[in-house]
Design a protein around this motif. Structure first.
Motif, PDB file in Angstrom:
ATOM      1  N   SER A 198       5.187   1.949  -2.299  1.00 52.45           N
ATOM      2  CA  SER A 198       3.905   2.425  -1.793  1.00 52.45           C
ATOM      3  C   SER A 198       3.897   3.939  -1.709  1.00 52.45           C
ATOM      4  CB  SER A 198       3.628   1.813  -0.420  1.00 52.45           C
ATOM      5  OG  SER A 198       4.560   2.309   0.522  1.00 52.45           O
ATOM      6  N   VAL A 199       2.675   4.490  -1.601  1.00 60.29           N
ATOM      7  CA  VAL A 199       2.533   5.943  -1.450  1.00 60.29           C
ATOM      8  C   VAL A 199       3.242   6.407  -0.185  1.00 60.29           C
ATOM      9  CG1 VAL A 199       0.853   7.783  -1.086  1.00 60.29           C
ATOM     10  CG2 VAL A 199       0.380   5.978  -2.744  1.00 60.29           C
ATOM     11  N   ARG A 200       3.132   5.620   0.853  1.00 57.41           N
ATOM     12  CA  ARG A 200       3.766   5.981   2.121  1.00 57.41           C
ATOM     13  C   ARG A 200       5.276   6.104   1.975  1.00 57.41           C
ATOM     14  NH1 ARG A 200       3.208   2.175   7.453  1.00 57.41           N
ATOM     15  NH2 ARG A 200       4.380   3.467   8.934  1.00 57.41           N
ATOM     16  N   ARG A 252       7.028   6.424  -0.878  1.00 56.75           N
ATOM     17  CA  ARG A 252       7.385   7.490  -1.821  1.00 56.75           C
ATOM     18  C   ARG A 252       7.228   8.864  -1.188  1.00 56.75           C
ATOM     19  NH1 ARG A 252       4.210   4.452  -5.411  1.00 56.75           N
ATOM     20  NH2 ARG A 252       2.625   6.097  -5.429  1.00 56.75           N
ATOM     21  N   THR A 253       6.184   9.042  -0.388  1.00 57.66           N
ATOM     22  CA  THR A 253       5.985  10.334   0.274  1.00 57.66           C
ATOM     23  C   THR A 253       7.109  10.618   1.254  1.00 57.66           C
ATOM     24  OG1 THR A 253       3.584  10.088   0.070  1.00 57.66           O
ATOM     25  CG2 THR A 253       4.395  11.677   1.685  1.00 57.66           C
ATOM     26  N   GLU A 304      -6.504   2.447   3.366  1.00 58.31           N
ATOM     27  CA  GLU A 304      -6.297   1.008   3.511  1.00 58.31           C
ATOM     28  C   GLU A 304      -7.584   0.320   3.938  1.00 58.31           C
ATOM     29  OE1 GLU A 304      -4.680  -2.770   3.709  1.00 58.31           O
ATOM     30  OE2 GLU A 304      -4.053  -0.941   2.661  1.00 58.31           O
ATOM     31  N   THR A 352       1.987   9.966   7.388  1.00 60.64           N
ATOM     32  CA  THR A 352       1.448   9.357   6.166  1.00 60.64           C
ATOM     33  C   THR A 352       0.696   8.073   6.491  1.00 60.64           C
ATOM     34  OG1 THR A 352       3.327  10.266   4.956  1.00 60.64           O
ATOM     35  CG2 THR A 352       2.020   8.581   3.852  1.00 60.64           C
ATOM     36  N   LEU A 354      -3.141   7.597   5.581  1.00 60.21           N
ATOM     37  CA  LEU A 354      -3.539   6.568   4.610  1.00 60.21           C
ATOM     38  C   LEU A 354      -4.279   5.402   5.247  1.00 60.21           C
ATOM     39  CD1 LEU A 354      -0.385   6.400   2.312  1.00 60.21           C
ATOM     40  CD2 LEU A 354      -2.546   7.551   1.887  1.00 60.21           C
TER      41      LEU A 354
END
Length: 474
Positions: free
Chosen positions: A7-9, A11-12, A215, A207, A211
């Motif tokens: 997820s972006v979370r 990966r960030t 969502e 994050t 995000l």
């Protein structure tokens, strides 16, 4: 979304932690190196001070055996003459390595060649003087009372009042510098995991909060997709950021999609309604003909079939326009195209067209579709004209201007946009409308727009409707 590794979370968080880890390692390494260099510089200074103190005693004539030498553990000192023999050493100093003078006891000779220094006598300090040159600094080891440690050594030349030049080697212990450097390095290594854990945790939480609106948008879109209710909209966060812009654009897209779907449904319903009448008429005539062949109305059947054919062709063209079909365009001489179409239509025109072609502008377009625009406008004008239909073509301000007017009842100001909608017919105002499906003007405007032009309607100078097409010239 929150728990998936991809997820972006996640990966960030991983990316931010990796960047901070790299920055901290680089900064820590720089701090350790600077600290080591600073402490080594301080050791060099202490060694030089100790060497110059001993050299100053020798310059004033103090005998070797009477020298006041510092404690060997802090500053091991040895005095070496030009002949390579050791003149004096600190008490308890047993061995020195790395200074270029291996001897430690008075009278011991070095491994160097005694003649090697002969060429350097001109550079020796004067009698009773200490050399002003920067000391030679080296890192070596010294064994004091059985314990070997690392030292920084400074070498200073001095000439005694008896005109004897010797070199004083004095060291400064590096243990404190190395202990301090090691302590700092260990403290940084111990604190690095904790700091990275804090960075990862903060990034994870920030994050997640950032995000959360995404969502919410995703969940609402999923609900809209599953329910098919295009009237719903995604929530727009209060913050004026990129996510709010995304949500607003998504709602605009949903509104356009809802309008498009409603328009498509209306189009299908209107098309079904338009097709039902000629089909029902055909069925009735065929049933009558089947029961009573002598009553077969061939002309009526042909008329209904032609109407169906034209309606099907119009629906197919609209479908292609809506699908974004763009046939290859090429330069078209609009004056010649207008003349050819007028000549072709002349034999069957209900009212002759009074044409005024003042120019022959060239436009980029599809000849067949431009002919269709002209034909639909002329059909509309002839259908509603009382006695005359006029056409003019000229070039104005870099645009080709085509005008078609009639002397019929005209179009009320409130309906001048509505008549370009599909399946719209102003039956009350235009009483001579016979058999039209209300698609001609809609098709004409769509085709003109596809050619980067405009189609508008107004009032003709002598009354009636005036349709004006403007197309960019090449």
């Amino acid at each position: 979304m929150a728990g998936r590794p991809g997820s972006v979370r996640a990966r960030t968080t991983i990316g931010a932690t990796a960047v901070v880890a790299g920055a901290l390692v680089a900064a820590g390494l720089a701090v350790v190196l600077l600290l080591r260099a600073n402490l080594t510089g301080q050791a060099d200074l202490r060694a030089e001070v100790a060497a110059r103190e001993v050299a100053s005693q020798l310059a004033t004539g103090v005998a070797y055996r009477s020298l006041d030498l510092p404690d060997a553990e802090d500053h091991p000192v040895q005095v070496v003459g030009e002949d390579g023999r050791v003149r004096a050493v600190s008490e308890d100093l047993e061995a020195v390595r790395g200074t270029g003078s291996p001897g430690v006891r008075p009278g011991a000779a070095t491994r160097g060649d005694d003649d090697d220094r002969g060429d350097d006598r001109d550079d020796d300090p004067g009698r009773g003087e200490v050399s002003d040159d920067d000391p030679k600094l080296t890192t070596g080891t010294a064994t004091v009372d059985g314990r070997t440690a690392d030292y920084r050594f400074a070498a200073i030349e001095v000439t005694t009042p008896r005109d004897e030049t010797v070199t004083v080697y004095a060291g400064a212990d590096l243990a404190a510098a190395r202990d301090a450097t090691g302590t700092v390095a260990r403290a940084m290594l111990a604190g690095l995991p904790l700091l990275l854990a804090v960075v990862a945790g903060v990034t994870w939480l920030v994050t997640r909060r950032a995000l959360r609106p995404v969502e919410a948008v995703r969940a609402e879109l999923a609900e809209i997709t599953s329910s098919g209710d295009l009237a719903r909209r995604v929530p727009v966060p209060d913050a004026r950021d990129e996510i709010a812009g995304l949500a607003a654009t998504t709602n605009e897209t949903l509104a356009a999609l809802e309008e498009s779907v409603a328009r498509q449904r209306g189009f299908v319903a209107d098309a079904s309604h338009e097709l039902r009448s000629p089909i029902a008429s055909l069925r009735t005539q065929l049933e009558v003909a089947a029961a009573h062949p002598e009553l077969l109305d061939v002309d009526g059947l042909v008329e209904d079939v032609v109407r169906l054919q034209h309606l099907a062709a119009d629906l197919l063209l609209l479908a292609r326009i809506d699908a974004g079909e763009r046939p290859p365009a090429r330069p078209v001489a609009l004056g010649g195209l207008v003349r050819d179409e007028l000549d072709r239509r002349a034999p069957r025109d209900r009212i002759p067209v009074q044409a005024s072609v003042e120019a022959d502008p060239r436009v980029m377009g599809v000849p067949g579709r431009l002919v269709r625009v002209l034909g639909n406008l002329l059909d509309n004008a002839e259908r509603h004209a009382d006695t005359s239909v006029r056409l003019s073509l000229r070039e104005e301000g870099g645009r080709a201007v085509l005008r078609v007017s009639d002397d019929g009842p005209g179009v009320p100001a409130g309906d001048r946009e509505r008549i370009f909608e599909r399946f719209v017919r102003l039956d009350d105002a235009r009483s001579r409308d016979e058999g039209g499906a209300g698609l001609g003007l809609a098709i004409a405007r769509d085709l003109v727009r596809a050619h980067a032009g405009t189609l508008t309607v107004g009032e003709a100078p002598g009354g009636g409707a005036l349709f004006e097409v403007r197309l960019p010239v090449t």
